[in-house]
Write an enzyme that holds these catalytic residues in place. Structure first.
Site, PDB file in Angstrom:
ATOM      1  N   ASP A 151       0.803  -6.066  -3.079  1.00  0.00           N
ATOM      2  CA  ASP A 151       0.114  -7.359  -2.997  1.00  0.00           C
ATOM      3  C   ASP A 151      -0.717  -7.643  -4.253  1.00  0.00           C
ATOM      4  OD1 ASP A 151      -1.694  -9.463  -2.321  1.00  0.00           O
ATOM      5  OD2 ASP A 151      -1.346  -9.040  -0.206  1.00  0.00           O
ATOM      6  N   SER A 159       0.434 -13.156  -2.744  1.00  0.00           N
ATOM      7  CA  SER A 159       0.514 -12.788  -1.330  1.00  0.00           C
ATOM      8  C   SER A 159       1.102 -13.944  -0.521  1.00  0.00           C
ATOM      9  CB  SER A 159      -0.873 -12.368  -0.836  1.00  0.00           C
ATOM     10  OG  SER A 159      -0.778 -11.666   0.390  1.00  0.00           O
TER      11      SER A 159
END
Length: 591
Positions: A212, A67
Site C-alpha cells: 500500500d 490504495s
C-alpha cells in the site's frame, strides 16, 4: 490555518475569473489533474466526487491514486464512468473479497475435514523454518476481480495510453521507497497499491515486493503535478487522527501511530493542491464497505460543497463532447481471444493439471466466468495462495497468462486448535491439538496427515492418502490414543479409568465429484485397555482386540460433509464389534 483558507478562497476566485476566459478550446484550457487518497471503505467517496465532475462537465486529464484512491482512479482511468463504478460497488460481495480463505462449501473433501477439525484457521507452515501466513487475507478474489476488469488493457504498454493517463502509488517493502507504477500490468498495479500490510500480501512486480502506497504517500498531488497538471484537485478521504479519549487502548494507540506516520506527508502534499475536497466521513471507518452507497453519496455532497471553486473548471458542450470522444477512442471493450496459454508459478505436475483444465479457453472468446470458476477450484485445494490471469502478447499473438502463487509458509501446513472441556464444572480440562499435512509425498496429490493432541484426550494419528485415479484412493492409517474416562453413579463420580487404544487400518475409497461425499471400505485392527486410575481397585478392567479374526475388522463407511455443523452418514460392519468403543461406565459395579 486562517491563512491557508484565505489562499484557497483566493485560488478559487482566480479560477472562477480566469478559467472561463482561457477555456475556449481544448488546447487552451488548463490541464486538470486529480489526486485520490487512500482510506479503505472511505475511499468509495471518490466515486461520488467523480460523478459530480461528470455531471458538471469537468474534464480530468491526469489521475493518480493511492490504495483505494488508486483502485477507484484506475477504474475511472480505463474509461469506467461513475455510474458503472457505483453499480460494481453495490453488486460486490465484500465478505468474499476480503475473506481469508475459500468458503467452506467450495473446499475439497479433505480441506473440509481440516476446517471442521480446526475451525479457528490458525495455520502455520514449515517452509525453511516455522512461519505464519503473510497476511490475514489471501486476496485471491480481489485478484480475480482486478484481472477481469483490467483484461481489455493487457496489451497497454504504458498507463499514458489509457483513456485518462494514470499513476498508482505503492511502496517497496524491502527498499522503503515510494514506487510510482506507470507501466506493465494494470491489474498488478491496482493490487499492489491496495496491499495493506498484514491484511493483504505484498505483490511482486519486477522483482520488488510492493504494498500500500499510503505508507509513504497517501495523497499523491505531487505525482499529478509531475504529470503536467496546471490545476491540481486533491480528494482527501484519509482517517483523521483520534482524540485523546480514543488512545486508552492498545489498538487505539496502534492506529494513531500509523496515522501519525502518514499525516506529515499528506500535509505537505495538500499544499500542492489548488482545490481540496474532503468528504465528511466521520461516521465511517476504513472497513465500512457495507455502507458503500451512503459513502458514495457523501463524496458527491463534498464536491457540491465546493461548487463555487469547481464550477469554474467546467467546459462547454462542444469541449465536453470532444473530451468524451477522446476517451472513447482509447477505451478497449473488444472480446478477448487467447491463442495460447502460459502458466507461471506451480510445480511441473501442477502445471500439467492446471493446463489440462484450462486448455478449453484457447482458440475461443474467453469466458471469464468459466475461467474464474476453474481457478477457484484450484484455489480450494489449499495449496495455492491465489490465482490470477491477464493477457500477454508473444510474436504478435495474444495469449492468456495465468499466475499461480503458492503459499509462502508451507507445505507442510500445521493447523492448530485448542480445546476446553467443561462438561464437569469441577474438573474443567484444557487441551491443544495439531494437524500437520505434507503434500505430494511419493506422488502429486498425495497427502500424509499427522494429528497430535494433548489434554482431555491424548492421541497420535496418521494417515497416508494416495490417489490412484478416477476418484479412487488408498488410505493406510495408524493411531494410538489415551483418555481418562470418568465413571458415574447416580450423578456422582465414583471412579476414573485410564483408557488406551492403538491400532492400524487400510481403506480403499472413492471421492465423489460433489466434494462432500466419500465412501470407504477397509480393515482395521486395534487393541483397547481400560484400567482403574482413581477409585475402587476392585472395579473391572477391560482388555481386548478388535479386528481379529480378520472379518471382525472389515467395515464400510460413507460420509457426507455438508456444512461445518452437519455430518451425515452410516457405518456397517459384519460383526457388531469392529467399530464399537466400549466405555467402562457401561459395566456394573461389583457388589
Amino acid at each position: 490555518m486562517m491563512g491557508k483558507h484565505r489562499n484557497l478562497i483566493l485560488a478559487g476566485f482566480l479560477l472562477w475569473v480566469w478559467v472561463p476566459g482561457l477555456a475556449q478550446t481544448a488546447d487552451e484550457r488548463p490541464r486538470i489533474g486529480v489526486a485520490l487518497s487512500g482510506g479503505g471503505a472511505r475511499g468509495l467517496a471518490h466515486i461520488g466526487v467523480l460523478q459530480w465532475f461528470e455531471e458538471h462537465q469537468i474534464p480530468i486529464d491526469y489521475l493518480a491514486g493511492t490504495s483505494m484512491g488508486g483502485l477507484i482512479g484506475g477504474l475511472h482511468a480505463l474509461g469506467m464512468a461513475s455510474d458503472e463504478m457505483r453499480q460494481i460497488v453495490e453488486s460486490l460481495d465484500w465478505n468474499q473479497l476480503l475473506t481469508a480463505s475459500p468458503a467452506y462449501s467450495d473446499l475439497t473433501f479433505r480441506r473440509k475435514e481440516d476446517r471442521r477439525a480446526y475451525p479457528g484457521r490458525l495455520q502455520l507452515g514449515w517452509q525453511q523454518g516455522l512461519k505464519t501466513q503473510s497476511s490475514l487475507s489471501d486476496a485471491h478474489f480481489i485478484g480475480l476481480l482486478l484481472s477481469r476488469l483490467a483484461l481489455p488493457y493487457s496489451s497497454v504498454d504504458h498507463f499514458d495510453e489509457m483513456p485518462i493517463p494514470f499513476r498508482a502509488v505503492a511502496v517497496d517493502m524491502e527498499g522503503a521507497q515510494r514506487i510510482i507504477l506507470e507501466e506493465g500490468s494494470l491489474a498488478q498495479a491496482l493490487q499492489a497499491t491496495i496491499a495493506i500490510p498484514g491484511v493483504f500480501p505484498p505483490v511482486e512486480v519486477d522483482g520488488q515486493l510492493l504494498a500500500d502506497g499510503g505508507l509513504l504517500n497517501n495523497l499523491p498531488t505531487d505525482v499529478v503535478k509531475a504529470l503536467g497538471a496546471d490545476i491540481v484537485i486533491a480528494v482527501d478521504v484519509g482517517t483523521p487522527l483520534s482524540e485523546r479519549e480514543d488512545l486508552a487502548s492498545f489498538l487505539g494507540v496502534l492506529n494513531q501511530s500509523i496515522g501519525v506516520m502518514m499525516i506529515e506527508n499528506v500535509r505537505q502534499n495538500l499544499l500542492l493542491a489548488d482545490i481540496i475536497v474532503s468528504p465528511d466521513l466521520q461516521d465511517y471507518t476504513t472497513m465500512d464497505f457495507s455502507a458503500g452507497p451512503a459513502i458514495v453519496d457523501l463524496g458527491y455532497q463534498a464536491a457540491e460543497s465546493k461548487r463555487v471553486f469547481l464550477e469554474a473548471l467546467g467546459v462547454n458542450d462542444t469541449q465536453w463532447e470532444q473530451y468524451q470522444e477522446f476517451k472513447s477512442s482509447r477505451r478497449r471493450e473488444e472480446p478477448f481471444r487467447a491463442e495460447f496459454l502460459e502458466l507461471v508459478g506451480p510445480s511441473q505436475r501442477g502445471q500439467e493439471e492446471i493446463h489440462r483444465s484450462l486448455e478449453e479457453n484457447i482458440g475461443a472468446e474467453l469466458q471469464t466466468t468459466a475461467l474464474e470458476s476453474d481457478l477457484n477450484a484450484f484455489y480450494s485445494l489449499g495449496r495455492y495462495r491465489a490465482l490470477s490471469y491477464r493477457g500477454i502478447t508473444r510474436e504478435q499473438e495474444e495469449g492468456l497468462l495465468v499466475e499461480v502463487t503458492p503459499k509462502s509458509h508451507g507445505p507442510p501446513f500445521i493447523d492448530l486448535g485448542f480445546e476446553i472441556n467443561g462438561a464437569d464444572i469441577h474438573n474443567i480440562r484444557f487441551g491443544v491439538r495439531s494437524r500437520t499435512t505434507f503434500l505430494d509425498v511419493g506422488a502429486y496429490g498425495s497427502e500424509w496427515r499427522v494429528d497430535l493432541g494433548s489434554g482431555p484426550e491424548t492421541f497420535a494419528r496418521t494417515e497416508y492418502y494416495y490417489p490412484v485415479g478416477w476418484g479412487f484412493f488408498l488410505a493406510p492409517r495408524a493411531f494410538a490414543e489415551g483418555e481418562n474416562t470418568p465413571l458415574s453413579e447416580e450423578g456422582q463420580r465414583v471412579a476414573e479409568y485410564k483408557e488406551t487404544s492403538a491400532g492400524a487400518g487400510f481403506d480403499l475409497g472413492y471421492g465423489f465429484g460433489s466434494r462432500s461425499n466419500e465412501i470407504r471400505a477397509g480393515y482395521e485392527i486395534s487393541t483397547l485397555d481400560a484400567q482403574v486410575r482413581i477409585g475402587d481397585p476392585l472395579l473391572p478392567s477391560l482388555e481386548g482386540t478388535w479386528g481379529w479374526p480378520p472379518w471382525d475388522g472389515l467395515s464400510i463407511a460413507w460420509t457426507v460433509l455438508l456444512f461445518p455443523g452437519a455430518v451425515s452418514g452410516w457405518n456397517f460392519a459384519p460383526t457388531g464389534f469392529s467399530r464399537v468403543r466400549v466405555s467402562p461406565g457401561d459395566f456394573p459395579r461389583p457388589s
